[in-house]
Write a protein that holds these residues in place. Structure first.
Motif, mmCIF file in Angstrom:
data_model
loop_
_atom_site.group_PDB
_atom_site.id
_atom_site.type_symbol
_atom_site.label_atom_id
_atom_site.label_comp_id
_atom_site.label_asym_id
_atom_site.label_seq_id
_atom_site.Cartn_x
_atom_site.Cartn_y
_atom_site.Cartn_z
ATOM 1 N N GLU A 1 42.625 57.329 67.386
ATOM 2 C CA GLU A 1 43.418 57.803 66.372
ATOM 3 C C GLU A 1 43.007 57.475 64.991
ATOM 4 O O GLU A 1 42.532 56.509 64.859
ATOM 5 C CB GLU A 1 44.649 57.434 66.450
ATOM 6 N N GLN A 2 42.731 58.356 64.165
ATOM 7 C CA GLN A 2 42.117 58.106 62.778
ATOM 8 C C GLN A 2 43.290 58.542 61.647
ATOM 9 O O GLN A 2 43.818 59.640 61.675
ATOM 10 C CB GLN A 2 40.929 58.867 62.575
ATOM 11 N N PHE A 3 43.211 57.803 60.663
ATOM 12 C CA PHE A 3 43.873 58.423 59.423
ATOM 13 C C PHE A 3 42.710 59.001 58.834
ATOM 14 O O PHE A 3 41.813 58.906 58.597
ATOM 15 C CB PHE A 3 44.213 57.280 58.701
ATOM 16 N N GLY A 4 43.204 60.246 58.093
ATOM 17 C CA GLY A 4 42.462 61.154 57.122
ATOM 18 C C GLY A 4 43.329 61.494 55.922
ATOM 19 O O GLY A 4 44.444 61.373 55.635
ATOM 20 N N LEU A 5 42.519 61.790 54.972
ATOM 21 C CA LEU A 5 42.959 62.219 53.549
ATOM 22 C C LEU A 5 43.528 63.701 53.829
ATOM 23 O O LEU A 5 42.768 64.655 54.316
ATOM 24 C CB LEU A 5 41.975 62.221 52.408
#
Length: 294
Positions: free
Chosen positions: A247-251
């Motif tokens: 799971e990744q945070f993105g802008l």
């Protein structure tokens, strides 16, 4: 051989038409046709400091209010302290905007990735990249790999859980619209419906007051909550990533934004040169080992 007057007239007329046709064929195309190229096409460049931002010469960055630690410090996104504040300014610098050219804006978490035109150039607010959200907005490449974690008050039944099965009979809570809530619904699948809160602050209060047995947040937030905000709570454990993909945070950007490729390029450059790793080490060094719930 001389042409008869009528034949000569026809020849002159034909020559005139041929010249007119040639002139029309060489004439510039109407401006409206030339301007029909879609925005964000191959003509878009990422010239530093010269992007097609909401305000010329400025980069508008949004996040929620309050801005929680360890992502931001002292609820002041503009101070450059905290993981996401530091990442935002690093991306800005990579795009050619110094700190004085960055304008911060307050946007509620759920509104950041809701359908509709945005008032910001990009939003940074622990928003996980997902196929569903991509239907409404664009994302940069991921700037942080994250896991979800369970928090419970010390000495309670919930605090003794060692597996997902142990969580099924508990009353769990999380912020609305988050992957934390998705993990409760899709991974734990508890016997009781999850309690849903507009803000993490409300979820923390519910935990303190015994309205829920445990709450789910991302792991770095869980470390901060248990260390500084709800000190009689502990991290029960963390979940494994689902489907083998981190799971990744993105802008977050407008759907179809001309800035998406430029912002993604900036994030990729910061990952490649080690900047993201340095920022993570500085601000999220506590978010390391926690038991894995299976």
């Amino acid at each position: 051989m001389h042409l008869a007057p009528r034949a000569l007239h026809r020849a002159v007329a034909a020559a005139t038409l041929a010249l007119l046709a040639t002139a029309v064929g060489c004439a510039p195309q109407p401006e409206e046709k030339a301007s029909a190229t879609p925005s964000g096409s191959a003509g878009t460049t990422c010239a530093k400091g010269e992007l097609a931002t909401k305000t010329s010469g400025k980069l508008t960055i949004a996040t929620d209010e309050p801005a929680y630690e360890p992502w931001f410090k002292d609820d002041k996104p503009a101070n450059g302290e905290g993981f996401e504040s530091a990442v935002a300014y690093a991306v800005a610098k990579q795009l050619g905007y110094d700190k004085s050219a960055v304008v911060w804006q307050s946007v509620p978490f759920n509104k950041a990735f809701a359908p509709g035109e945005k008032t910001f150039d990009f939003d940074i607010n622990q928003v996980s990249i997902s196929a569903e959200r991509k239907k409404a907005v664009d994302f940069s490449s991921g700037y942080y790999d994250v896991r979800q974690a369970v928090i419970a008050l010390k000495g309670t039944k919930a605090a003794k859980a060692t597996s997902i099965a142990d969580l099924k009979g508990l009353k769990l809570g999380a912020q609305v619209g988050t992957t934390s809530l998705d993990y409760i619904d899709d991974v734990v699948k508890p016997e009781q419906q999850a309690a849903v809160y507009a803000k993490n602050d409300q979820a923390k209060s519910a935990l303190k007051n015994g309205q829920v047995d445990a709450i789910v947040t991302d792991l770095p937030t869980a470390f901060y909550i248990t260390a500084a905000e709800v000190t009689n709570a502990s991290i029960v454990g963390q979940f494994e990533n689902q489907g083998g993909t981190a799971e990744q945070f993105g802008l977050v950007l407008d759907k179809g934004s001309a800035l998406t490729s430029c912002v993604t390029g900036a994030v990729d450059a910061l990952r490649k040169d080690g900047t993201l790793a340095k920022i993570e080490k500085q601000w999220l060094s506590d978010a390391v080992g926690a038991p894995v719930l299976k």
